[in-house]
Design a protein around this motif. Structure first.
Motif, mmCIF file in Angstrom:
data_model
loop_
_atom_site.group_PDB
_atom_site.id
_atom_site.type_symbol
_atom_site.label_atom_id
_atom_site.label_comp_id
_atom_site.label_asym_id
_atom_site.label_seq_id
_atom_site.Cartn_x
_atom_site.Cartn_y
_atom_site.Cartn_z
ATOM 1 N N THR A 24 0.855 -1.186 0.000
ATOM 2 C CA THR A 24 0.000 0.000 0.000
ATOM 3 C C THR A 24 0.890 1.234 0.000
ATOM 4 O OG1 THR A 24 -1.858 1.121 1.084
ATOM 5 C CG2 THR A 24 -0.170 0.208 2.531
ATOM 6 N N PRO A 25 0.506 2.313 -0.689
ATOM 7 C CA PRO A 25 1.333 3.529 -0.680
ATOM 8 C C PRO A 25 1.452 4.126 0.731
ATOM 9 C CG PRO A 25 -0.294 3.602 -2.451
ATOM 10 C CD PRO A 25 -0.659 2.435 -1.586
ATOM 11 N N VAL A 26 2.593 4.700 1.019
ATOM 12 C CA VAL A 26 2.833 5.396 2.278
ATOM 13 C C VAL A 26 3.348 6.794 1.940
ATOM 14 C CG1 VAL A 26 4.105 5.429 4.462
ATOM 15 C CG2 VAL A 26 3.376 3.244 3.465
ATOM 16 N N PHE A 27 2.716 7.811 2.518
ATOM 17 C CA PHE A 27 3.108 9.203 2.274
ATOM 18 C C PHE A 27 3.452 9.852 3.606
ATOM 19 C CE2 PHE A 27 -0.106 8.018 -0.888
ATOM 20 C CZ PHE A 27 0.607 8.193 -2.056
ATOM 21 N N VAL A 28 4.610 10.500 3.666
ATOM 22 C CA VAL A 28 5.075 11.169 4.885
ATOM 23 C C VAL A 28 5.286 12.644 4.575
ATOM 24 C CG1 VAL A 28 6.910 11.317 6.606
ATOM 25 C CG2 VAL A 28 6.158 9.073 5.766
ATOM 26 N N VAL A 29 4.700 13.485 5.403
ATOM 27 C CA VAL A 29 4.787 14.942 5.209
ATOM 28 C C VAL A 29 5.236 15.577 6.522
ATOM 29 C CG1 VAL A 29 3.509 17.055 4.677
ATOM 30 C CG2 VAL A 29 2.990 14.943 3.444
ATOM 31 N N ALA A 30 6.291 16.384 6.469
ATOM 32 C CA ALA A 30 6.780 17.117 7.638
ATOM 33 C C ALA A 30 6.712 18.601 7.331
ATOM 34 C CB ALA A 30 8.212 16.704 7.962
ATOM 35 N N LEU A 31 5.862 19.311 8.052
ATOM 36 C CA LEU A 31 5.648 20.736 7.806
ATOM 37 C C LEU A 31 5.109 21.402 9.074
ATOM 38 C CD1 LEU A 31 2.487 21.117 5.506
ATOM 39 C CD2 LEU A 31 2.805 19.399 7.252
ATOM 40 N N PRO A 32 5.185 22.733 9.173
ATOM 41 C CA PRO A 32 4.680 23.408 10.369
ATOM 42 C C PRO A 32 3.165 23.296 10.473
ATOM 43 C CG PRO A 32 6.114 24.855 9.088
ATOM 44 C CD PRO A 32 5.805 23.669 8.240
ATOM 45 N N VAL A 33 2.682 23.275 11.700
ATOM 46 C CA VAL A 33 1.249 23.285 11.979
ATOM 47 C C VAL A 33 0.977 24.538 12.802
ATOM 48 C CG1 VAL A 33 -0.681 22.077 13.048
ATOM 49 C CG2 VAL A 33 1.140 20.779 11.931
#
Length: 488
Positions: free
Chosen positions: A333-342
């Motif tokens: 299954t695809p895995v997407f990782v996002v690191a950004l300010p909240v």
């Protein structure tokens, strides 16, 4: 976090840093080890500042949209020295403290460097120009301390420029320190706040209920007492008085008086403001800009690290891409990782679960989504859409790890869990938030006249008006008898 709370945190941090500066032995700034994250940020931001002296992040659309850049540039031109303005989401203190020095080294240009957050001027330093860093820092402190709660960062920067140009920056900072540093006193709001509007609406509601009640009760009382039948006497009964033209005129006068009082009350209480601040409402393109660039990045690689906050080095990102691709192949299954300010000022109003939901909706791809905060707010949210593995507890909509860890460590812990995840039936997570609301609705003031606003107050007004009449009518009778007795 409310603005007054952020101000208190900033003031406390400034006090502690000042105390540590007094106690610590003399040392040069270069003696400390540079923060690698700040250095990576600086490389990116310096490149952007070569194109324009104003860098406005696309991650603050609710409070500082990119359409404010021309106004920031006009204010910067008034400093009289080359001025470079960087507007970013709130950063960790070590990054914030070192960022301007690192950007100046990378850019190699002297001038005044200013760091803005969504709320105010966070840092200001001068390099090789007639403006001193002491004056810049004093103007920034004075601008923060004197900033009303409902003023956006744009006004804070303009106030900073005015203080710097006045030549009284340090005196202004000392005065602001004495008056506002304790936090017991807050600057008066420039615009009507939501709390003020609600109080005005409540008072007007009470007026709208009390005045008609008083006028109606008094009119009925006067009408019945003036036409009360006389005591019975011998002889033929006298005809019962009926309403006369004069009675109707008195009733009409009472209605006109009631309407006049209500209109006068509305005029006294009414103001023409519809929002409690002057932040520029963003366009739809500005609101969607960050999400669009993240999606474009995910099309190139399954790991996206925000370049403005630079949470991952090139080596760390390459290693994480390799690891994510391995997990995706193992679980099919695809895995997407996002690191950004909240941040409260972003399109999600600081909700990482909503960022995750929006990314899935806009990419249209099922799989496992991981969103990690990289700025002031840290934590990781995970959810799977039709993923054949169990990625979250059955009683939660995702997994939030509020841990004070470097971003790489927090993400690796989550990937460890995903690596060991067991197979499960594909399903969607529990309903995640759909929408944070339109930025056009942010900080809207409630109307003075609305059923939900006025009904409760009007009822209270009727009760108060009735209570007034209950006390006023017997008092009037008593005074009338007393005056009649005195006259006789």
């Amino acid at each position: 976090m409310p603005l007054h709370a952020r101000r208190a945190v900033t003031l406390l941090a400034a006090s502690l840093l000042g105390l540590l500066g007094l106690l610590a032995p003399p040392a040069t700034a270069a003696a400390g080890k540079p923060d690698p994250t700040a250095e990576r940020q600086a490389a990116y931001l310096a490149q952007e500042l070569r194109a324009s002296n104003i860098y406005l992040s696309d991650q603050l659309p609710r409070d500082l949209p990119r359409s404010d850049a021309p106004r920031l540039a006009r204010a910067a031109a008034r400093t009289g020295v080359p001025t470079y303005v960087i507007a970013l989401p709130k950063l960790d203190s070590p990054q914030e403290d070192q960022l301007l020095d690192a950007v100046h080294r990378r850019l190699g240009r002297d001038g005044l460097y200013v760091l803005l957050t969504a709320n105010w001027v966070a840092e200001a330093r001068a390099y090789g120009v007639r403006t001193t860093s002491a004056d810049a820092d004093a103007a920034a402190r004075a601008a923060r301390y004197t900033q009303p709660m409902n003023d956006p960062a744009l006004q804070s920067f303009e106030r900073f420029v005015d203080l710097l140009g006045s030549g009284e920056a340090q005196a202004g900072a000392r005065a602001a320190d004495e008056k506002y540093r304790s936090g017991d006193v807050e600057p008066e709001p420039v615009h009507t706040t939501v709390e003020q509007r609600e109080k005005l609406a409540g008072r007007l509601s009470i007026l709208l209920g009390a005045v008609p009640a008083v006028v109606l009760v008094l009119f009925v009382y006067v009408r019945t007492t003036r036409h009360r039948p006389p005591p019975p006497q011998a002889g033929p009964a006298a005809p019962t008085p009926s309403f006369t033209r004069r009675s109707w005129l008195l009733g009409a006068l009472a209605a006109v008086l009631t309407a006049a009082v209500m209109v006068a009350g509305a005029v006294v209480f009414l103001d023409d403001e519809t929002r409690d601040d002057t932040a520029t409402p963003p366009t739809a393109r500005e609101t969607a800009a960050r999400t669009d660039r993240v999606i474009a990045g995910l099309k190139r690689a399954p790991v996206y690290a925000d370049p403005e906050t630079a949470p991952l080095s090139a080596a760390e990102q390459a290693a994480m891409v390799e690891r994510v691709e391995g997990i995706a192949a193992r679980h099919r299954t695809p895995v997407f990782v996002v690191a950004l300010p909240v941040d409260d000022s972003d399109e999600s109003k600081g909700d990482p679960a909503l960022i995750l939901r929006t990314l899935h909706r806009k990419t249209g791809r099922d799989g496992i989504y991981v969103v990690s905060g990289t700025g002031w707010e840290r934590g990781v949210v995970v959810a799977g859409y039709q993923a054949p593995v169990r990625t979250f507890d059955a009683e939660s909509t995702g997994r939030r790890l509020d841990i004070a860890l470097p971003v790489t460590d927090g993400l690796n812990r989550v990937l460890d869990d995903l690596d060991k995840a067991v197979a499960a039936e594909p399903e969607d997570p529990w309903p995640l938030p759909e929408w944070a609301g339109s930025p056009l609705d942010d900080d809207l003031l409630p109307p003075l006249f609305a059923p939900g606003t006025n009904i409760g107050g009007a009822f209270v007004g009727v009760m108060l008006g009735g209570a007034f009449c209950v006390g006023a009518i017997p008092l009037g009778k008593f005074l009338r008898r007393k005056f009649r007795g005195t006259a006789s």
